[in-house]
Design a protein around this motif. Structure first.
Motif, PDB file in Angstrom:
ATOM      1  N   VAL A   1       0.834  -1.212   0.000  1.00 12.25           N
ATOM      2  CA  VAL A   1       0.000   0.000   0.000  1.00 12.25           C
ATOM      3  C   VAL A   1       0.862   1.253   0.000  1.00 12.25           C
ATOM      4  N   CYS A   2       1.955   1.232   0.732  1.00 10.41           N
ATOM      5  CA  CYS A   2       2.834   2.405   0.761  1.00 10.41           C
ATOM      6  C   CYS A   2       3.636   2.536  -0.532  1.00 10.41           C
ATOM      7  N   GLN A   3       3.963   1.418  -1.150  1.00 15.35           N
ATOM      8  CA  GLN A   3       4.641   1.483  -2.445  1.00 15.35           C
ATOM      9  C   GLN A   3       3.748   2.132  -3.496  1.00 15.35           C
ATOM     10  N   LEU A   4       2.434   1.863  -3.407  1.00 16.26           N
ATOM     11  CA  LEU A   4       1.496   2.512  -4.317  1.00 16.26           C
ATOM     12  C   LEU A   4       1.443   4.018  -4.056  1.00 16.26           C
ATOM     13  N   LEU A   5       1.438   4.404  -2.790  1.00 17.65           N
ATOM     14  CA  LEU A   5       1.408   5.828  -2.449  1.00 17.65           C
ATOM     15  C   LEU A   5       2.712   6.521  -2.832  1.00 17.65           C
ATOM     16  N   GLU A   6       3.817   5.820  -2.690  1.00 11.42           N
ATOM     17  CA  GLU A   6       5.128   6.419  -2.948  1.00 11.42           C
ATOM     18  C   GLU A   6       5.258   6.894  -4.397  1.00 11.42           C
ATOM     19  N   ARG A   7       4.562   6.243  -5.315  1.00 10.78           N
ATOM     20  CA  ARG A   7       4.711   6.605  -6.715  1.00 10.78           C
ATOM     21  C   ARG A   7       3.734   7.696  -7.164  1.00 10.78           C
ATOM     22  N   GLN A   8       2.947   8.246  -6.222  1.00 13.44           N
ATOM     23  CA  GLN A   8       2.004   9.309  -6.569  1.00 13.44           C
ATOM     24  C   GLN A   8       2.723  10.662  -6.657  1.00 13.44           C
ATOM     25  N   ASP A   9       2.152  11.560  -7.462  1.00 12.63           N
ATOM     26  CA  ASP A   9       2.693  12.918  -7.593  1.00 12.63           C
ATOM     27  C   ASP A   9       2.172  13.848  -6.501  1.00 12.63           C
ATOM     28  N   ALA A  10       1.227  13.378  -5.676  1.00 11.91           N
ATOM     29  CA  ALA A  10       0.590  14.225  -4.662  1.00 11.91           C
ATOM     30  C   ALA A  10       1.608  14.702  -3.628  1.00 11.91           C
ATOM     31  N   ASP A  11       1.402  15.914  -3.148  1.00 13.35           N
ATOM     32  CA  ASP A  11       2.205  16.461  -2.057  1.00 13.35           C
ATOM     33  C   ASP A  11       1.499  16.117  -0.749  1.00 13.35           C
ATOM     34  N   TYR A  12       2.047  15.160  -0.007  1.00  9.11           N
ATOM     35  CA  TYR A  12       1.413  14.698   1.223  1.00  9.11           C
ATOM     36  C   TYR A  12       1.919  15.446   2.461  1.00  9.11           C
ATOM     37  N   SER A  13       2.610  16.542   2.285  1.00  8.50           N
ATOM     38  CA  SER A  13       3.125  17.310   3.425  1.00  8.50           C
ATOM     39  C   SER A  13       1.975  17.755   4.322  1.00  8.50           C
ATOM     40  N   GLY A  14       2.077  17.425   5.588  1.00  8.74           N
ATOM     41  CA  GLY A  14       1.064  17.851   6.542  1.00  8.74           C
ATOM     42  C   GLY A  14      -0.190  17.009   6.550  1.00  8.74           C
ATOM     43  N   TRP A  15      -0.271  15.987   5.700  1.00 15.07           N
ATOM     44  CA  TRP A  15      -1.473  15.157   5.636  1.00 15.07           C
ATOM     45  C   TRP A  15      -1.567  14.244   6.861  1.00 15.07           C
ATOM     46  N   LEU A  16      -2.740  13.714   7.056  1.00 14.17           N
ATOM     47  CA  LEU A  16      -3.025  12.791   8.148  1.00 14.17           C
ATOM     48  C   LEU A  16      -2.977  11.370   7.601  1.00 14.17           C
ATOM     49  N   TRP A  17      -2.134  10.530   8.201  1.00 14.58           N
ATOM     50  CA  TRP A  17      -2.045   9.121   7.829  1.00 14.58           C
ATOM     51  C   TRP A  17      -2.903   8.330   8.814  1.00 14.58           C
ATOM     52  N   VAL A  18      -3.980   7.742   8.335  1.00 14.34           N
ATOM     53  CA  VAL A  18      -4.987   7.143   9.218  1.00 14.34           C
ATOM     54  C   VAL A  18      -4.892   5.625   9.191  1.00 14.34           C
ATOM     55  N   ALA A  19      -4.585   5.038  10.354  1.00 12.70           N
ATOM     56  CA  ALA A  19      -4.517   3.578  10.541  1.00 12.70           C
ATOM     57  C   ALA A  19      -3.564   2.887   9.579  1.00 12.70           C
ATOM     58  N   PRO A  20      -2.338   3.410   9.408  1.00 10.84           N
ATOM     59  CA  PRO A  20      -1.406   2.773   8.470  1.00 10.84           C
ATOM     60  C   PRO A  20      -0.706   1.566   9.097  1.00 10.84           C
ATOM     61  N   PRO A  21      -0.075   0.742   8.262  1.00 11.32           N
ATOM     62  CA  PRO A  21       0.796  -0.311   8.786  1.00 11.32           C
ATOM     63  C   PRO A  21       2.130   0.286   9.198  1.00 11.32           C
ATOM     64  N   ARG A  22       2.964  -0.514   9.859  1.00 17.39           N
ATOM     65  CA  ARG A  22       4.337  -0.094  10.097  1.00 17.39           C
ATOM     66  C   ARG A  22       5.066  -0.044   8.762  1.00 17.39           C
ATOM     67  N   ASP A  23       5.686   1.092   8.456  1.00 15.77           N
ATOM     68  CA  ASP A  23       6.443   1.236   7.216  1.00 15.77           C
ATOM     69  C   ASP A  23       7.435   2.368   7.419  1.00 15.77           C
ATOM     70  N   ALA A  24       8.721   2.065   7.251  1.00 15.22           N
ATOM     71  CA  ALA A  24       9.773   3.050   7.509  1.00 15.22           C
ATOM     72  C   ALA A  24       9.644   4.263   6.599  1.00 15.22           C
ATOM     73  N   TRP A  25       9.127   4.071   5.388  1.00 15.98           N
ATOM     74  CA  TRP A  25       8.949   5.198   4.461  1.00 15.98           C
ATOM     75  C   TRP A  25       7.980   6.218   5.050  1.00 15.98           C
ATOM     76  N   LEU A  26       6.883   5.745   5.613  1.00 15.18           N
ATOM     77  CA  LEU A  26       5.929   6.655   6.250  1.00 15.18           C
ATOM     78  C   LEU A  26       6.532   7.300   7.491  1.00 15.18           C
ATOM     79  N   GLU A  27       7.185   6.493   8.317  1.00 12.68           N
ATOM     80  CA  GLU A  27       7.688   6.974   9.594  1.00 12.68           C
ATOM     81  C   GLU A  27       8.811   7.990   9.430  1.00 12.68           C
ATOM     82  N   ALA A  28       9.462   7.978   8.276  1.00 10.77           N
ATOM     83  CA  ALA A  28      10.543   8.937   8.025  1.00 10.77           C
ATOM     84  C   ALA A  28      10.066  10.132   7.207  1.00 10.77           C
TER      85      ALA A  28
END
Length: 328
Positions: free
Chosen positions: A7-34
């Motif tokens: 799921v995070c690999q799918l998000l990683e390839r998006q052009d969206a600017d996720y700065s300041g967004w709310l991540w709701v009920a995600p799995p553990r993933d170092a990409w998100l946590e960093a």
């Protein structure tokens, strides 16, 4: 750092600017946590991991986050829990806020289309890859209150509170029933007992009714709140804490630890938490204290019990579940 989960690999390839967004009920993933943004989850283990990195992280049962530019909801395996998250977001975030919903096909993400339509929310597909799909909508007020997701049911002469996503939601699990059948005569009044993985609070309430001094913990904030409501509904006392196994207990010791531990993380089998529960149990038991554990009969817990305690006893076995006892 690259994303680890599909799921995070799918998000990683998006052009969206996720700065300041709310991540709701995600799995553990170092990409998100960093990365950027704020975590919103009811999972104490994920909360602790983000906070250990100095990242902002909140629970929906503790506080509402400041209004973000948008939110991404990771669709859970519990469809009813996914609906609750949607209602909570509609009730909490400003109307018109963008919301993306991502999940695996095997986890039911495609059912989101029907849920959004029932709530009167439009939707468009953004992307699909790695057996995952990403949808997008905009939030709006709906006439359903997320508090309505809480329910009650009766079991073992007790009133139990329940919420989507809590183990055994709305019914007494057969393994727990078998464990309860073995507890009479093994719990003495005034003894200190830990209910580890308390779920809806059935074990904590039963133990408190026997005049034990009960501490109940669960990694799920929904389970913690359910257990608190269960104790109140039955006029019983007990301490209830959010804890990733023993993390909130420090060096505390008990006369008895009881547990019907989960072995799934979403759809994957995960023995990690149960391994910690068993192997670290002797450090949280007083001399002569006991661990009482129920598990599916096929699970390889005898090896763990032997490593931790040197031996164990099988109190009950109905071919589906076994109740184990081990003494410190």
């Amino acid at each position: 750092m690259s994303a680890e989960t599909p799921v995070c690999q799918l998000l990683e390839r998006q052009d969206a600017d996720y700065s300041g967004w709310l991540w709701v009920a995600p799995p553990r993933d170092a990409w998100l946590e960093a990365g950027e943004g704020t975590l919103l989850t009811a999972d104490q283990a994920v909360l602790a991991a983000w906070r250990a990195r100095g990242r902002p992280a909140v629970s929906p049962l503790e506080a509402a986050p400041a209004a973000p530019p948008g939110a991404v909801l990771f669709w859970p395996k519990s469809h009813a829990l996914g609906e609750w998250w949607l209602l909570w977001l509609c009730a909490t975030l400003p109307p018109g806020a963008p919301l993306q919903l991502v999940g695996e096909h095997q986890g039911g993400i495609k059912r989101v289309l029907r849920v959004l339509a029932a709530l009167g929310l439009g939707c468009r597909k953004v992307d699909s890859a790695r057996r995952c799909t990403l949808f997008e909508t905009r939030l709006d007020r709906v006439d359903l209150d997320p508090e309505a997701a809480w329910s009650r049911f009766e079991a073992e002469g007790l009133t139990l509170a329940s919420h989507p996503g809590v183990f055994g939601h709305g019914k007494l699990d057969d393994g727990t029933r078998l464990l309860l059948s073995q507890l009479p005569g093994r719990i003495t009044a005034g003894s200190e007992v830990l209910d580890l993985g308390c779920g809806d609070g059935i074990l904590a309430a039963w133990l408190a009714r026997q005049a034990a001094r009960v501490t109940a913990v669960d990694v799920s904030h929904f389970a913690v709140e359910a257990t608190r409501r269960t104790l109140v509904a039955n006029g019983l006392d007990g301490e209830v804490l959010a804890s990733d196994v023993y993390s909130a207990l420090e060096a505390r010791r008990f006369d008895t630890i009881v547990s019907n531990p989960p072995f799934h993380q979403e759809r994957a089998i995960d023995y990690g938490p149960v391994g910690r529960l068993i192997l670290e149990a002797p450090a949280h038991l007083r001399p002569g204290g006991q661990l009482l554990l129920v598990a599916n009969a096929f699970l390889p817990y005898p090896d763990l019990l032997t490593r931790a305690f040197g031996g164990f006893e099988i109190l009950a076995d109905d071919r589906r579940f076994r109740v184990y006892a081990a003494s410190a």
